[in-house]
Scaffold this motif. Structure first.
Motif, mmCIF file in Angstrom:
data_model
loop_
_atom_site.group_PDB
_atom_site.id
_atom_site.type_symbol
_atom_site.label_atom_id
_atom_site.label_comp_id
_atom_site.label_asym_id
_atom_site.label_seq_id
_atom_site.Cartn_x
_atom_site.Cartn_y
_atom_site.Cartn_z
ATOM 1 N N SER A 349 0.687 -1.297 0.096
ATOM 2 C CA SER A 349 -0.080 0.000 -0.092
ATOM 3 C C SER A 349 0.933 1.269 -0.077
ATOM 4 O O SER A 349 1.734 1.235 0.744
ATOM 5 C CB SER A 349 -0.951 0.171 1.324
ATOM 6 O OG SER A 349 -1.736 -0.866 1.349
ATOM 7 N N TYR A 350 0.679 2.156 -0.903
ATOM 8 C CA TYR A 350 1.410 3.474 -1.204
ATOM 9 C C TYR A 350 0.738 4.353 -2.052
ATOM 10 O O TYR A 350 0.320 4.011 -3.165
ATOM 11 C CB TYR A 350 3.003 3.011 -1.692
ATOM 12 C CG TYR A 350 3.964 4.000 -1.513
ATOM 13 C CD1 TYR A 350 4.225 4.576 -0.302
ATOM 14 C CD2 TYR A 350 4.365 4.633 -2.802
ATOM 15 C CE1 TYR A 350 5.342 5.783 -0.259
ATOM 16 C CE2 TYR A 350 5.306 5.796 -2.441
ATOM 17 C CZ TYR A 350 5.645 6.284 -1.344
ATOM 18 O OH TYR A 350 6.707 7.117 -1.422
ATOM 19 N N LYS A 351 0.574 5.520 -1.335
ATOM 20 C CA LYS A 351 0.244 6.511 -2.260
ATOM 21 C C LYS A 351 -1.434 6.274 -2.765
ATOM 22 O O LYS A 351 -1.515 6.334 -4.067
ATOM 23 C CB LYS A 351 0.929 6.914 -3.253
ATOM 24 C CG LYS A 351 2.363 7.948 -2.491
ATOM 25 C CD LYS A 351 3.126 8.434 -3.748
ATOM 26 C CE LYS A 351 4.240 9.056 -3.100
ATOM 27 N NZ LYS A 351 5.100 9.661 -4.161
ATOM 28 N N GLY A 352 -2.088 5.493 -2.073
ATOM 29 C CA GLY A 352 -3.355 5.181 -2.327
ATOM 30 C C GLY A 352 -3.381 4.002 -3.259
ATOM 31 O O GLY A 352 -4.467 3.478 -3.488
ATOM 32 N N LEU A 353 -2.245 3.656 -3.828
ATOM 33 C CA LEU A 353 -2.209 2.375 -4.561
ATOM 34 C C LEU A 353 -2.276 0.845 -3.431
ATOM 35 O O LEU A 353 -1.321 1.029 -2.466
ATOM 36 C CB LEU A 353 -0.945 2.399 -5.467
ATOM 37 C CG LEU A 353 -1.066 1.237 -6.383
ATOM 38 C CD1 LEU A 353 -2.027 1.271 -7.700
ATOM 39 C CD2 LEU A 353 0.286 0.935 -6.707
ATOM 40 N N HIS A 354 -2.987 -0.047 -3.913
ATOM 41 C CA HIS A 354 -2.916 -1.054 -3.228
ATOM 42 C C HIS A 354 -2.931 -2.362 -4.039
ATOM 43 O O HIS A 354 -3.523 -2.637 -5.060
ATOM 44 C CB HIS A 354 -4.150 -1.312 -2.127
ATOM 45 C CG HIS A 354 -4.207 -2.454 -1.361
ATOM 46 N ND1 HIS A 354 -3.326 -2.347 -0.119
ATOM 47 C CD2 HIS A 354 -4.880 -3.657 -1.166
ATOM 48 C CE1 HIS A 354 -3.563 -3.842 0.500
ATOM 49 N NE2 HIS A 354 -4.409 -4.472 -0.158
ATOM 50 N N VAL A 355 -2.024 -3.357 -3.579
ATOM 51 C CA VAL A 355 -1.739 -4.690 -4.389
ATOM 52 C C VAL A 355 -1.872 -5.577 -3.131
ATOM 53 O O VAL A 355 -1.094 -5.627 -2.369
ATOM 54 C CB VAL A 355 -0.418 -4.798 -5.105
ATOM 55 C CG1 VAL A 355 -0.389 -5.929 -5.898
ATOM 56 C CG2 VAL A 355 -0.360 -3.760 -5.977
ATOM 57 N N THR A 445 2.975 3.162 -11.438
ATOM 58 C CA THR A 445 2.181 3.043 -12.480
ATOM 59 C C THR A 445 2.167 1.704 -13.199
ATOM 60 O O THR A 445 1.479 0.852 -13.470
ATOM 61 C CB THR A 445 2.436 4.012 -13.750
ATOM 62 O OG1 THR A 445 2.894 5.102 -13.185
ATOM 63 C CG2 THR A 445 1.173 4.188 -14.485
ATOM 64 N N VAL A 446 3.524 1.131 -12.856
ATOM 65 C CA VAL A 446 3.506 -0.302 -13.620
ATOM 66 C C VAL A 446 3.964 -1.157 -12.748
ATOM 67 O O VAL A 446 4.435 -2.424 -12.894
ATOM 68 C CB VAL A 446 4.979 -0.082 -14.739
ATOM 69 C CG1 VAL A 446 4.574 0.850 -15.619
ATOM 70 C CG2 VAL A 446 5.914 0.190 -14.075
ATOM 71 N N ILE A 447 3.633 -1.227 -11.327
ATOM 72 C CA ILE A 447 3.948 -1.876 -10.264
ATOM 73 C C ILE A 447 3.576 -3.514 -10.576
ATOM 74 O O ILE A 447 4.335 -4.371 -10.251
ATOM 75 C CB ILE A 447 3.453 -1.317 -9.021
ATOM 76 C CG1 ILE A 447 4.248 -1.853 -7.771
ATOM 77 C CG2 ILE A 447 1.813 -1.835 -8.844
ATOM 78 C CD1 ILE A 447 5.708 -1.274 -7.686
ATOM 79 N N SER A 448 2.410 -3.648 -11.421
ATOM 80 C CA SER A 448 2.098 -5.067 -11.361
ATOM 81 C C SER A 448 3.065 -5.927 -12.273
ATOM 82 O O SER A 448 2.917 -7.261 -11.939
ATOM 83 C CB SER A 448 0.692 -4.986 -11.892
ATOM 84 O OG SER A 448 0.657 -4.234 -13.279
ATOM 85 N N ILE A 449 3.814 -5.172 -13.085
ATOM 86 C CA ILE A 449 4.892 -6.123 -13.697
ATOM 87 C C ILE A 449 5.752 -6.763 -12.536
ATOM 88 O O ILE A 449 6.234 -8.027 -13.089
ATOM 89 C CB ILE A 449 5.630 -5.386 -14.772
ATOM 90 C CG1 ILE A 449 6.565 -4.405 -13.887
ATOM 91 C CG2 ILE A 449 4.783 -4.858 -15.976
ATOM 92 C CD1 ILE A 449 7.449 -3.582 -14.969
ATOM 93 N N ALA A 450 6.128 -6.351 -11.430
ATOM 94 C CA ALA A 450 6.899 -7.152 -10.438
ATOM 95 C C ALA A 450 6.479 -8.120 -10.011
ATOM 96 O O ALA A 450 7.093 -9.126 -9.667
ATOM 97 C CB ALA A 450 6.930 -6.232 -9.291
#
Lengths: 616, 489
Positions: A349-355, A445-450
């Motif tokens: 969770s960071y800057k409103g983004l949650h995976v 923006t592209v975090i899901s490639i991780a």
């Protein structure tokens, strides 16, 4: 007019004669020296090139078991001039099991020069092709009653097992495109259409032989041209030995029965493909002989696309199996070390983004992160890498550095397997995102490639190759299905090691993580094996139910097998892919399955996934 | 009698050895070709009398003997007995019409036991002798219609008799004597008119169904009518020596044609053939008027030529489409390239072109031709023998053979011109005209340039009759030529 005037007319007459002869010599010049067509026409008039077909090379598996061989088939030939309507049509049709209408139609088609341009009353014409043994023996006994008819031997491909259709491929009549591309082929010849039959066509086919016979204006044979000086004997095709283990292949195909997916197993020390399963599959025997066209049409219309070799053509999100590649990159680039810990409270969770992630201790280091397949750890890793302006002045540079690591591991481009139709998958680069987000993007923006989602797509072959690379601690051989060409050789590129950009010590860390996963993490089913295996699961999100993925290799030291299992909509990695990988490794390492393991395989074979009536 | 003895060495010395050399070379080449054409696989003995090549050796041997005998006879013999010989052969030709043996639809073959002879081949030298005799009589001139008609009668009698035997090809050969007539003073305009008719026919028929751009104008008719105008203008220039009138005719004709073409193209489409017919009518009217006012017969003749040309063209069109038998029409259409009938009438010519074309520069070598050996070319050792030369000896061989024939004809012109008497000259021109016609038609048909008329190639085609016939024809002339310097008593 005076006489001397008339005497000049000798010049006119001489001139006429000279002009005629000059015109004729010019005509001779044009047809004899300026055009080659006449010579070709004369040759096609006079020479009957009787082709002698070589036997096609056979195909064996890595243990020498015959997979594909040739079976004699028989063509019924007819010489119309000898037939002359003396035939007992009823008897003839009964013997061959055809109707009288078919007989009449066939005879008319043969005589029709539009349909059969090479027709001559005096030469053998094909009446029916590929008669089976039973019809052949009956026909041969009765042949003396059928004047003008004879039998010509040919061969058709025969498959020993109902497995391996996608790898073995099939042969069929050449298309016009094949003929245009390679003048070796004549209409009616056979050519490999798919699989190794296609990619090793030149080795398998051999060289056709030819007998040049002289034929007179009535089509009668007048003997050999120049006493056979220009005749060529056929050269038999070369036999192939595959890296494939047919027992492993059969097991894989059985377990994927009723499911959509793919399995690829590779021998890490050589790059040989041990099995390559794509499901749904089909029995290769459907595509042999005279019914090939019918079945091929049916298979290509099937909505489940059984002809598609998903192992090399399916492009899937790799899911968590991709985290190993991320760990390698971050370790080698110095973004993390083995002690670096990142927090994960049910996700990143960071800057409103949650995976999201599942429950596990937090914070954690790389080895447990691999073992538990933590999403948060690898998202943080990627974020720190892409945000590191000390090391990478711009996010684009970080992105392309990451891209270079991925490409060095065999992603994003075709690996170069010796099968037709391989797809390259997708590894995005900076330009890709610049275009997609108009230049305004960052690591988040592209975090899901991780975690192997988002834009990243790999083929099951590339995932298996990743397992192979990790098993080798840093290099791979290009995967290839053919191990050996008898009397020939496979491409030199299959003997070259390809090192990745990741450091060998980083590989040891990842191997430790994968071993930990096998002992108590997501792959703990591997602990039932009697040898140390390493694994990494994947649960790839997509529009429907998650795909079940597993990547593994064994034994941990001196690995003999590396594999990837991909089951579409199979749920968690542990649901389908892990038990399948367990059974396959057990089979390959031990050479056989214990009764308990065999039962497990049977159960996996029986399990079904509800795909709905029209999946993709 | 004393003269007889010292004549013999004289003959040998005054004999034209050049011609004999060419003759022998052609015989050898011819025999090689017959070997190639008649060879069948598995046979090795080309001299065996059971083969065509073996039999040709016999024909060549007997021909040489015949030639020798002819040279031994007194040259005055031919002069003296010319009419007798002619008469005998005409009777023989007449009788042959009722000959019961029909070979390939023709009755021209007389069968005498193992021998088959074709009197038409021998009637050539008889006709040539009779013509020479007639035209060398004192006071004979081509300009007198009576004399000219008498000479024509000598030619057309055998033509009719041979057509009666249904051997049209051989009959056409006699038309070659008109070349000799030309040398002896027949107006060139007759020869030119003949050529013009052939041109009208070929152009008119070939392009009849082709239309000028997208107008309804038939290109064939248009071009022929334009040619009539141009030819007429040319004749005015040559025969009336009036350059201005000729230019005026050409100018008006082309100008009006151009205007009407533009009109048809840009204003209203119409059939320009009507304009052309009007121009022709005006031209004929003008020429007739000129003829009447200047009293120059040549204007009238030119007008006649124009009228005749138009009548000929339209009637040829009618004959071709309404009178001719279908198979004759097909032959003409194939020749003009209108039909591509490769399996039927065009087959022979197509296969022979393939045979020749496949020979290349040096040919496939003796007995190595496939096209001829495997019987793709019909009549390959008789009428289509030149294919074998082309296939086995290539461009070098076939061009060489044509040059040998040209050398023979030019040499014969030279010999004919040096004759002290008209008899010898006329006979000489007859001989060379016959050779020229045979080579022109035979080689032309094999090359696909002239109609398929079944006549042999001299010294090449298999067969005793033609070989003997040509040998007699040639050697009588050589004998006459050898006696040219003897002072007659």
């Amino acid at each position: 007019m005076k006489d001397y005037n008339l005497e000049n007319r000798k010049l006119v007459i001489g001139g006429i004669a000279t002009v005629i002869v000059v015109i004729y010599i010019l005509r001779l010049f044009t047809i004899q020296l300026l055009s080659d067509d006449y010579r070709k026409s004369a040759d096609s008039n006079a020479f009957l090139k009787q082709v002698e077909f070589p036997s096609r090379g056979v195909i064996r598996d890595r243990n020498g078991k015959l997979l594909v061989y040739n079976q004699p088939a028989y063509d019924i030939m007819v010489v119309m001039n000898e037939e002359k309507g003396h035939l007992d049509t009823l008897d003839f049709c009964e013997t061959l099991g055809i109707t009288k209408d078919y007989f009449i139609k066939r005879m008319n088609d043969i005589k029709d020069r539009n349909k059969n341009p090479g027709y001559s009353r005096f030469t053998q014409q094909l009446f029916m092709s590929q008669i089976d043994d039973k019809d052949f023996s009956v026909f041969q006994e009765k042949m003396f009653r059928f004047p003008g008819f004879s039998i010509q031997r040919r061969t058709i491909r025969q498959y020993e097992y109902p497995y391996g259709a996608h790898v073995l491929g099939d042969v069929g009549e050449v298309s016009q495109a094949d003929i245009d591309e390679d003048s070796y082929y004549q209409p009616g010849d056979y050519i490999g259409k798919l699989g190794v039959e296609r990619s090793y066509e030149k080795d398998l086919r051999g060289e056709k032989g030819v007998k040049i016979l002289l034929r007179d204006a009535h089509g009668r044979i007048q003997g050999k041209y120049q006493h056979g000086k220009y005749d060529r004997r056929p050269v038999a095709g070369k036999d192939l030995t595959l890296g494939l283990d047919i027992r492993l292949q059969a097991l894989g195909e059985r377990m994927l029965e009723g499911k959509i997916g793919a399995i690829v197993a590779i021998e890490p020390s050589t790059g040989q493909v041990l099995c390559m399963v794509s499901s749904p599959s089909y029995d290769p025997r459907l595509l042999e002989g005279k019914l090939r066209n019918k079945y091929h049409r049916a298979l290509s219309k099937n909505v489940w696309k059984p002809l598609l070799n998903r192992a090399i053509m399916g492009q899937y999100p790799p899911g968590s199996t991709f985290k190993t590649a991320q760990g390698l990159t971050f370790l080698t680039e110095g973004i993390i070390n083995t002690h670096t810990q990142y927090p994960c409270h049910h996700g990143f969770s960071y800057k409103g983004l949650h995976v999201g992630c599942h429950g596990h201790p937090s914070p954690l280091a790389i080895i447990p992160a691999i073992s538990t397949s933590c999403n948060g750890f690898f998202c943080w890793g990627l974020y720190h890498m892409f945000a590191n302006r000390m090391k990478y002045p711009k996010v684009q540079i970080a992105m392309n550095t990451w891209r270079d690591y991925m490409v060095s591991m065999g992603f994003g481009y075709k690996l170069g397997i010796d099968l037709p139709g391989e797809k390259r998958g997708l590894i995005p680069n900076a330009a890709f995102y610049d275009k997609a987000y108009h230049g305004s993007w960052n690591g988040l923006t592209v975090i899901s490639i991780a975690i192997g989602q988002g834009e990243v797509n790999l083929t099951p072959l590339q995932i298996a190759n990743l397992a192979s690379t990790i098993a080798n601690r840093g290099y791979y051989y290009i995967p290839h299905v053919v191990k050996d060409v008898k009397g020939g050789s496979i491409d030199k590129k299959y003997y070259q090691r390809h090192y990745t950009k990741a450091a060998p010590w980083a590989y040891n860390v990842i191997v430790a993580g994968m071993r930990s996963s096998a002992m108590g993490g997501t792959c703990k089913h591997f602990s039932t094996l009697n040898f140390p295996a390493c694994g990494k699961t994947g649960t790839a999100q997509n529009r429907g139910q998650d795909h079940s993925v597993c990547m593994a290799f064994a034994p941990m030291d001196k690995p003999k097998i590396a594999l990837a299992v991909y089951v579409e909509n199979g749920g968690f990695g542990a649901d389908f892919a892990v038990p399948m990988a367990t059974v396959l490794m057990d089979q390959y390492i031990n050479g056989k399955l214990s009764p308990a393991r065999a039962r497990e395989a049977d159960e996996l074979q029986k399990r079904r996934i509800a795909y709905g009536s029209r999946n993709r | 009698m004393a003269q007889e003895t010292d004549k013999q060495p004289g003959i040998l010395r005054s004999l034209d050895w050049w011609t004999i050399g060419i003759y022998l070379a052609l015989l050898v080449f011819g025999w090689i070709s017959v070997c190639g054409a008649s060879y069948t696989y598995g046979e090795t003995d080309i001299f065996s009398l059971s083969t065509r090549s073996g039999m040709q050796v016999v024909w060549i041997g007997t021909s040489l003997m015949l030639g020798f005998i002819i040279l031994m006879l007194d040259d005055r013999f031919y002069d003296t007995f010319a009419y007798v010989i002619y008469g005998l052969f005409m009777v023989l030709l007449f009788l042959t019409i009722f000959n019961p043996h029909e070979i390939k639809g023709s009755r021209s073959w007389l069968v005498l036991g193992p021998l088959r002879l074709q009197p038409a081949e021998f009637a050539k030298f008889a006709t040539a002798l009779a013509l020479a005799k007639l035209m060398s009589t004192y006071g004979f001139t081509m300009h007198q219609l009576k004399h000219f008609m008498a000479a024509c009668a000598l030619v057309f009698l055998p033509v009719l008799l041979i057509i009666g035997q249904r051997e049209t090809g051989s009959a056409l050969v006699y038309l070659s004597f008109f070349l000799m007539f030309y040398r002896e003073g027949m107006p060139g305009s007759i020869l030119f008119t003949g050529v013009a008719m052939v041109v009208y026919f070929v152009v008119g028929i070939k392009y009849e169904q082709v239309f000028l751009w997208d107008t309804p104008t038939s290109v064939g008719k248009f071009v022929v009518l334009l040619l009539v105008q141009i030819f007429s203008a040319g004749m005015i220039y040559v025969y009336c020596h009036d350059r201005d009138k000729a230019l005026r005719i050409i100018g008006i004709s082309l100008g009006v044609t151009l205007l009407s073409l533009l009109f048809s193209e840009f204003v209203i489409r119409f059939d320009i053939v009507w304009i052309q017919l009007c121009i022709c009518a005006a031209l004929i009217g003008y020429l007739t008027f000129q003829g009447l006012s200047t009293r120059l017969i040549n204007y009238m003749l030119t007008a006649l030529f124009a009228v005749g040309s138009i009548i000929f063209f339209y009637s040829a069109d009618y004959v071709l489409n309404d009178v001719m038998e279908p198979h004759q029409r097909v032959r003409i259409n194939v020749l003009l390239g209108l039909d591509e009938d490769l399996a039927g009438a065009g087959y022979n010519v197509h296969q022979s072109e393939i045979a020749i074309g496949s020979g290349g520069l040096q040919g496939k070598g003796f007995l190595n031709g496939t096209q001829t050996k495997l019987k793709f070319v019909p009549e390959q050792d008789t009428d289509f023998i030149f294919c074998t030369v082309g296939e086995e000896e290539g461009f070098l061989g076939s061009a060489g053979v044509l040059l040998l024939f040209l050398a023979l004809i030019l040499r014969l012109i030279h010999l004919a011109e040096r004759q002290p008497f008209k008899f010898g000259r006329v006979y000489g021109y007859c001989v060379l005209s016959v050779f020229l016609f045979h080579v022109f038609i035979n080689v032309g048909m094999v090359l696909g340039l002239t109609p398929v008329i079944g006549i042999p190639l001299p010294f090449f085609s298999y067969g005793g009759s033609s070989l003997w016939g040509f040998t007699i024809l040639l050697f009588i002339f050589l004998r006459i030529d050898a006696g040219r310097n003897l002072v007659r008593t």
